[in-house]
Design a protein around this motif. Sequence first.
Motif, PDB file in Angstrom:
ATOM      1  N   ARG A  69       0.859  -1.180   0.000  1.00 43.42           N
ATOM      2  CA  ARG A  69       0.000   0.000   0.000  1.00 43.42           C
ATOM      3  C   ARG A  69       0.893   1.226   0.000  1.00 43.42           C
ATOM      4  O   ARG A  69       1.926   1.257   0.661  1.00 43.42           O
ATOM      5  CB  ARG A  69      -0.915   0.028   1.241  1.00 43.42           C
ATOM      6  CG  ARG A  69      -1.914  -1.114   1.263  1.00 43.42           C
ATOM      7  CD  ARG A  69      -2.901  -0.999   0.119  1.00 43.42           C
ATOM      8  NE  ARG A  69      -3.905  -2.048   0.184  1.00 43.42           N
ATOM      9  CZ  ARG A  69      -4.375  -2.676  -0.871  1.00 43.42           C
ATOM     10  NH1 ARG A  69      -3.944  -2.375  -2.066  1.00 43.42           N
ATOM     11  NH2 ARG A  69      -5.282  -3.600  -0.754  1.00 43.42           N
ATOM     12  N   GLU A  70       0.520   2.220  -0.762  1.00 41.03           N
ATOM     13  CA  GLU A  70       1.315   3.431  -0.878  1.00 41.03           C
ATOM     14  C   GLU A  70       1.218   4.264   0.394  1.00 41.03           C
ATOM     15  O   GLU A  70       0.139   4.417   0.960  1.00 41.03           O
ATOM     16  CB  GLU A  70       0.840   4.269  -2.066  1.00 41.03           C
ATOM     17  CG  GLU A  70       1.075   3.601  -3.396  1.00 41.03           C
ATOM     18  CD  GLU A  70       0.583   4.444  -4.561  1.00 41.03           C
ATOM     19  OE1 GLU A  70       0.400   5.670  -4.383  1.00 41.03           O
ATOM     20  OE2 GLU A  70       0.377   3.865  -5.635  1.00 41.03           O
ATOM     21  N   ASP A  71       2.349   4.792   0.797  1.00 41.08           N
ATOM     22  CA  ASP A  71       2.362   5.717   1.929  1.00 41.08           C
ATOM     23  C   ASP A  71       1.901   7.090   1.439  1.00 41.08           C
ATOM     24  O   ASP A  71       1.904   7.375   0.254  1.00 41.08           O
ATOM     25  CB  ASP A  71       3.787   5.843   2.499  1.00 41.08           C
ATOM     26  CG  ASP A  71       4.239   4.557   3.173  1.00 41.08           C
ATOM     27  OD1 ASP A  71       3.375   3.809   3.670  1.00 41.08           O
ATOM     28  OD2 ASP A  71       5.464   4.302   3.205  1.00 41.08           O
ATOM     29  N   GLY A  72       1.561   7.933   2.362  1.00 40.92           N
ATOM     30  CA  GLY A  72       1.242   9.308   2.015  1.00 40.92           C
ATOM     31  C   GLY A  72      -0.196   9.575   1.624  1.00 40.92           C
ATOM     32  O   GLY A  72      -0.517  10.661   1.150  1.00 40.92           O
ATOM     33  N   HIS A  73      -1.071   8.622   1.820  1.00 40.25           N
ATOM     34  CA  HIS A  73      -2.477   8.835   1.472  1.00 40.25           C
ATOM     35  C   HIS A  73      -3.287   9.418   2.626  1.00 40.25           C
ATOM     36  O   HIS A  73      -4.475   9.676   2.485  1.00 40.25           O
ATOM     37  CB  HIS A  73      -3.112   7.529   0.988  1.00 40.25           C
ATOM     38  CG  HIS A  73      -2.697   7.167  -0.404  1.00 40.25           C
ATOM     39  ND1 HIS A  73      -3.558   7.230  -1.466  1.00 40.25           N
ATOM     40  CD2 HIS A  73      -1.513   6.754  -0.912  1.00 40.25           C
ATOM     41  CE1 HIS A  73      -2.935   6.864  -2.571  1.00 40.25           C
ATOM     42  NE2 HIS A  73      -1.690   6.570  -2.252  1.00 40.25           N
TER      43      HIS A  73
END
Length: 184
Positions: free
Chosen positions: A170-174
């Motif tokens: 899962r992408e960080d920063g969301h």
Amino acid sequence: MNPTMQTILSRQTVREFTADPVPPEALDAVLQAALRAPSARNKQPVHLRVITDKALLDEMNVDFKNLVGWDTPAYTLWDKHPVYHNAPVFVFLVSENGAAMDAGLMAENIALAAASLGLGSCMVGSLGALFRDDACRAKWNAILEIPREWHFDLGIALGVPAETPPMKDREDGHVKFIQKKETL
């Protein structure tokens, strides 16, 4: 970690199912969880249509592939599986007014309830092609007993997993926390 959080954090999309039927009590529990999903102003506009008949699922697949092409990657694993991923159960979410948010909440309840019972699920949005074609829409509305003015929201394949997919990154920063800034 409590069981609910464990289910949420570990649930993965399953695209390979065994031929085993879904136990009736498990299917009933999943459908009951779906019906308990929140809905705007409690209008409950989303309805479920459930197919467990393999011949009907295969007919649906033929109609779908005739529309999108037999060799066109219109959905994941198109070259390996039918659009319903060989799952023994396929659930249609249809709504009275195109209630995408309510359908999304219901779909998440289905996916999490299935996972909590050891079942797999796969969201299938591409099947909407059947409901954008006038002839197919008329046919499948009749088969599924869907009033003409209702809207297809989503399909979900359900069954006993034949795979254990790896966890996807899962992408960080969301997530960003916002605070009121002081004015000078």
